[in-house]
Design a protein around this motif. Structure first.
Motif, PDB file in Angstrom:
ATOM      1  N   UNK A  74       4.228  -2.002   6.117  1.00  0.00           N
ATOM      2  CA  UNK A  74       3.816  -0.606   6.625  1.00  0.00           C
ATOM      3  C   UNK A  74       4.476   0.475   5.687  1.00  0.00           C
ATOM      4  N   UNK A  75       5.520   0.400   5.438  1.00  0.00           N
ATOM      5  CA  UNK A  75       6.168   1.426   4.863  1.00  0.00           C
ATOM      6  C   UNK A  75       5.717   1.421   3.285  1.00  0.00           C
ATOM      7  N   UNK A  76       5.515   0.184   2.605  1.00  0.00           N
ATOM      8  CA  UNK A  76       5.202   0.079   1.312  1.00  0.00           C
ATOM      9  C   UNK A  76       3.648   0.430   1.166  1.00  0.00           C
ATOM     10  N   UNK A  77       2.752  -0.074   2.188  1.00  0.00           N
ATOM     11  CA  UNK A  77       1.377   0.470   2.027  1.00  0.00           C
ATOM     12  C   UNK A  77       1.486   1.903   2.235  1.00  0.00           C
ATOM     13  N   UNK A  78       2.108   2.636   3.137  1.00  0.00           N
ATOM     14  CA  UNK A  78       2.285   4.024   3.278  1.00  0.00           C
ATOM     15  C   UNK A  78       2.446   4.764   1.631  1.00  0.00           C
ATOM     16  N   UNK A  79       3.440   4.285   0.869  1.00  0.00           N
ATOM     17  CA  UNK A  79       3.914   4.503  -0.331  1.00  0.00           C
ATOM     18  C   UNK A  79       2.741   4.590  -1.004  1.00  0.00           C
ATOM     19  N   UNK A  80       2.082   3.360  -1.132  1.00  0.00           N
ATOM     20  CA  UNK A  80       1.004   3.034  -2.244  1.00  0.00           C
ATOM     21  C   UNK A  80      -0.280   3.856  -1.876  1.00  0.00           C
ATOM     22  N   UNK A  81      -0.481   4.116  -0.653  1.00  0.00           N
ATOM     23  CA  UNK A  81      -1.871   5.045  -0.337  1.00  0.00           C
ATOM     24  C   UNK A  81      -1.411   6.548  -0.526  1.00  0.00           C
ATOM     25  N   UNK A  82      -0.166   6.913  -0.354  1.00  0.00           N
ATOM     26  CA  UNK A  82       0.463   8.359  -0.899  1.00  0.00           C
ATOM     27  C   UNK A  82       0.066   8.383  -2.186  1.00  0.00           C
ATOM     28  N   UNK A  83       0.254   7.273  -3.391  1.00  0.00           N
ATOM     29  CA  UNK A  83       0.006   7.568  -4.730  1.00  0.00           C
ATOM     30  C   UNK A  83      -1.364   7.514  -4.988  1.00  0.00           C
ATOM     31  N   UNK A  84      -2.154   6.852  -4.333  1.00  0.00           N
ATOM     32  CA  UNK A  84      -3.706   6.637  -4.568  1.00  0.00           C
ATOM     33  C   UNK A  84      -4.301   7.970  -4.161  1.00  0.00           C
ATOM     34  N   UNK A  85      -3.920   8.501  -3.136  1.00  0.00           N
ATOM     35  CA  UNK A  85      -4.369   9.841  -2.637  1.00  0.00           C
ATOM     36  C   UNK A  85      -4.017  11.139  -3.392  1.00  0.00           C
ATOM     37  N   UNK A  86      -2.723  11.069  -3.871  1.00  0.00           N
ATOM     38  CA  UNK A  86      -2.305  11.986  -4.783  1.00  0.00           C
ATOM     39  C   UNK A  86      -3.169  11.992  -6.315  1.00  0.00           C
ATOM     40  N   UNK A  87      -3.358  10.978  -6.804  1.00  0.00           N
ATOM     41  CA  UNK A  87      -4.457  10.543  -8.211  1.00  0.00           C
ATOM     42  C   UNK A  87      -5.824  10.914  -7.829  1.00  0.00           C
ATOM     43  N   UNK A  88      -6.376  10.614  -6.699  1.00  0.00           N
ATOM     44  CA  UNK A  88      -7.464  10.862  -6.274  1.00  0.00           C
ATOM     45  C   UNK A  88      -7.831  12.588  -6.214  1.00  0.00           C
ATOM     46  N   UNK A  89      -6.619  13.303  -5.600  1.00  0.00           N
ATOM     47  CA  UNK A  89      -6.675  14.694  -5.429  1.00  0.00           C
ATOM     48  C   UNK A  89      -6.782  15.417  -6.752  1.00  0.00           C
ATOM     49  N   UNK A  90      -6.022  14.698  -7.844  1.00  0.00           N
ATOM     50  CA  UNK A  90      -6.345  15.187  -9.268  1.00  0.00           C
ATOM     51  C   UNK A  90      -7.621  15.208  -9.859  1.00  0.00           C
ATOM     52  N   UNK A  91      -8.495  14.257  -9.333  1.00  0.00           N
ATOM     53  CA  UNK A  91      -9.669  14.038  -9.892  1.00  0.00           C
ATOM     54  C   UNK A  91      -9.953  12.770 -10.312  1.00  0.00           C
ATOM     55  N   UNK A  92      -8.899  11.805  -9.906  1.00  0.00           N
ATOM     56  CA  UNK A  92      -9.403  10.358 -10.207  1.00  0.00           C
ATOM     57  C   UNK A  92     -10.321   9.718  -9.244  1.00  0.00           C
ATOM     58  N   UNK A  93     -11.253   8.814 -10.040  1.00  0.00           N
ATOM     59  CA  UNK A  93     -12.294   8.370  -8.982  1.00  0.00           C
ATOM     60  C   UNK A  93     -12.535   6.891  -9.414  1.00  0.00           C
TER      61      UNK A  93
END
Length: 189
Positions: free
Chosen positions: A115-134
């Motif tokens: 769960x901790x590792x998945x949380x970090x990966x999801x945070x990375x993914x969400x930050x990149x998506x917020x910067x315009x990555x799709x």
């Protein structure tokens, strides 16, 4: 002639009853007419110059507006491309995170670490998506050489998958609606 008239003649003043056609006063009327014609020509010339200056002003103003718009557009593009380099560099990390997520889902035990590792990966993914990555959706889509990079062709498992993407080896991405990485795919034939 009266004495007053004689006195006026003696002083060099003309007789008011006599009009001299060749006198300067009568010629001044034609001079005024010539001046009026010259003034009208000068007025037309000044109006022509004014119109020319107005045209130059409007052109200069339009050029300046175009400069401001171009400058603003270039700034936006510069900001977008500055993000592009960082996001492109992080795509490899995102790919690794996706592979690690798939492996974590297959393993059993130690749910807290998972769960901790998945949380970090999801945070990375969400930050990149917020910067315009799709992410690019490629699986089961028509093959498009502008979007996809075909690695190989295989016989299509079903007839409706012919000419379509059968498998995605590396995900493609858009950044602010511009392709930053083409999807590497397997195409059905």
């Amino acid at each position: 002639m009266t004495e007053k008239d004689k006195e006026m003649q003696a002083n060099g003043q003309p007789d008011p009853n006599e009009i001299d056609i060749n006198s300067d006063e009568n010629q001044s009327g034609s001079t005024h007419l010539n001046d009026a014609v010259q003034d009208e020509g000068a007025l037309e010339k000044a109006q022509a110059e004014l119109e020319e200056l107005k045209k130059k002003y409007l052109l200069l103003n339009a050029d300046f507006d175009n400069y401001k718009k171009r400058n603003a557009r270039e700034r936006i593009e510069l900001i977008g491309t500055a993000n592009r380099e960082v996001v492109t560099a992080l795509l490899e990390v995102l790919d690794d995170a996706d592979r690690a997520t798939q492996q974590l889902e297959k393993t059993e035990g130690n749910e807290a670490v998972k769960d901790g590792v998945l949380l970090v990966f999801n945070k990375l993914r969400n930050i990149l998506y917020s910067k315009g990555l799709k992410p690019m959706e490629s699986l089961h889509q028509e093959f498009d050489a502008d979007l996809h990079e075909a690695i190989t062709e295989i016989p299509a498992p079903t007839e409706d998958l012919q000419g379509k993407v059968v498998d995605e080896l590396q995900k493609g991405y858009y950044l602010n609606d511009k392709i930053i990485r083409h999807a590497r795919v397997v195409v059905g034939k």
